[in-house]
Motif scaffolding. Sequence first.
Motif, PDB file in Angstrom:
ATOM      1  N   ILE A  16       0.285 -32.751 -17.289  1.00 33.06           N
ATOM      2  CA  ILE A  16      -0.868 -32.210 -16.332  1.00 33.06           C
ATOM      3  C   ILE A  16      -1.073 -30.750 -16.553  1.00 33.06           C
ATOM      4  O   ILE A  16      -2.197 -30.039 -16.279  1.00 33.06           O
ATOM      5  N   LEU A  17       0.093 -29.840 -16.978  1.00 36.62           N
ATOM      6  CA  LEU A  17       0.011 -28.406 -17.173  1.00 36.62           C
ATOM      7  C   LEU A  17       0.546 -28.223 -18.560  1.00 36.62           C
ATOM      8  O   LEU A  17       1.794 -28.920 -18.857  1.00 36.62           O
ATOM      9  N   GLU A  18       0.042 -27.129 -19.329  1.00 39.27           N
ATOM     10  CA  GLU A  18       0.573 -27.021 -20.732  1.00 39.27           C
ATOM     11  C   GLU A  18       1.732 -26.058 -20.754  1.00 39.27           C
ATOM     12  O   GLU A  18       2.783 -26.437 -21.508  1.00 39.27           O
ATOM     13  N   ARG A  19       1.940 -25.214 -19.900  1.00 42.38           N
ATOM     14  CA  ARG A  19       2.993 -24.350 -19.599  1.00 42.38           C
ATOM     15  C   ARG A  19       3.765 -23.616 -21.047  1.00 42.38           C
ATOM     16  O   ARG A  19       4.705 -23.366 -21.317  1.00 42.38           O
ATOM     17  N   ASP A  20       2.687 -23.448 -21.808  1.00 41.06           N
ATOM     18  CA  ASP A  20       3.259 -22.745 -23.194  1.00 41.06           C
ATOM     19  C   ASP A  20       4.092 -23.601 -23.721  1.00 41.06           C
ATOM     20  O   ASP A  20       4.883 -22.969 -24.885  1.00 41.06           O
ATOM     21  N   ILE A  21       3.903 -24.968 -23.715  1.00 38.31           N
ATOM     22  CA  ILE A  21       4.675 -25.722 -24.795  1.00 38.31           C
ATOM     23  C   ILE A  21       4.773 -25.747 -26.059  1.00 38.31           C
ATOM     24  O   ILE A  21       5.541 -25.803 -26.900  1.00 38.31           O
ATOM     25  N   ILE A  22       3.363 -25.380 -26.580  1.00 38.65           N
ATOM     26  CA  ILE A  22       3.069 -25.513 -28.113  1.00 38.65           C
ATOM     27  C   ILE A  22       3.743 -24.176 -28.576  1.00 38.65           C
ATOM     28  O   ILE A  22       4.100 -24.057 -29.531  1.00 38.65           O
TER      29      ILE A  22
END
Length: 261
Positions: free
Chosen positions: A40-46
């Motif tokens: 639901i949130l990206e959180r700088d994962i990429i």
Amino acid sequence: MSRRRFSDQVVFVTGGSSGLGADTCELFIQEGAKVFVTDILERDIIKRLGADNACFHTCDVSNPEDCENAIKACVEKYGRLDVLFHNGARLPPLGDVVQHDVKAFQDIISTNLNGLFYLSRVAIPQMREQGKGNIIATASISGLGGDYGLSSYNAAKAGTVNLVRSMAIQHAKEGIRINSVCPGYMLTPMTQAMQDSAELGEEFKKVIPMGRGADPKEIGRAVLFLASDDASYITGHALTVDGGTMAHTGFPQYTNFLGSG
Ligand SMILES: NC(=O)c1ccc[n+]([C@@H]2O[C@H](COP(=O)([O-])OP(=O)(O)OC[C@H]3O[C@@H](n4cnc5c(N)ncnc54)[C@H](O)[C@@H]3O)[C@@H](O)[C@H]2O)c1
């Protein structure tokens, strides 16, 4: 030499931008996979995983359309789907069934159980077409026994364990293996409030035979095992990774009271 069991494979992950999901994405990439991360949130994962090996798509697993669209977007992007690691979930507010709000109970079932059904019914036809596939769902030891104040979570995780078994036997002959992993107490953002309480920390040490919570990577490695050909004859299994917690009856330590020998 490091192993690369997932070269050329595409792994779809839910709840992939935090805790166990994020760490497991990293492990899959280390072994050669491309990872389609959803949450639901990206959180700088990429930024953390690198855009060469991963991409992000928003997906709320309690929403059947989101689940269908995300699986389709994964196949569109990478051309295939080898592993579905369904991991996204959340904790309810603590309270017994009298205190637990009806809507809150429904929301937890919807997020922590229904998502597996929504995703699998779209992923399985794709895997069937490819002649092989793997689904791993994060259940919990809370799906194998009851916890104080967590009725909806217990019900959803138990449902996950048994939905996995049902799907596993129905799709075994199609080359699709389906298993669940049942972590014990893991040190992730989900349990931050528990980790912040020194007294509760001491209680956890008492009930976990290994005397500590898990690094999420210790669970992630079990997920990779189940998803790999190393587990080629394992399907419908609920693999506990809990430092020995479920091996204990829960009875008191007799030797502290009665002595031994
Ligand atoms: N932490 C523990 O002690 C523990 C123990 C047993 C099982 N688990 C299970 O492990 C899994 C991972 O949890 P974690 O400990 O890494 O916690 P976490 O909070 O770090 O990760 C959970 C992830 O699920 C996502 N999520 C929440 N609601 C969602 C929704 N509606 N749709 C999509 N994603 C959603 C969150 O955004 C988050 O990224 C969960 O299934 C959890 O129930 C955790």
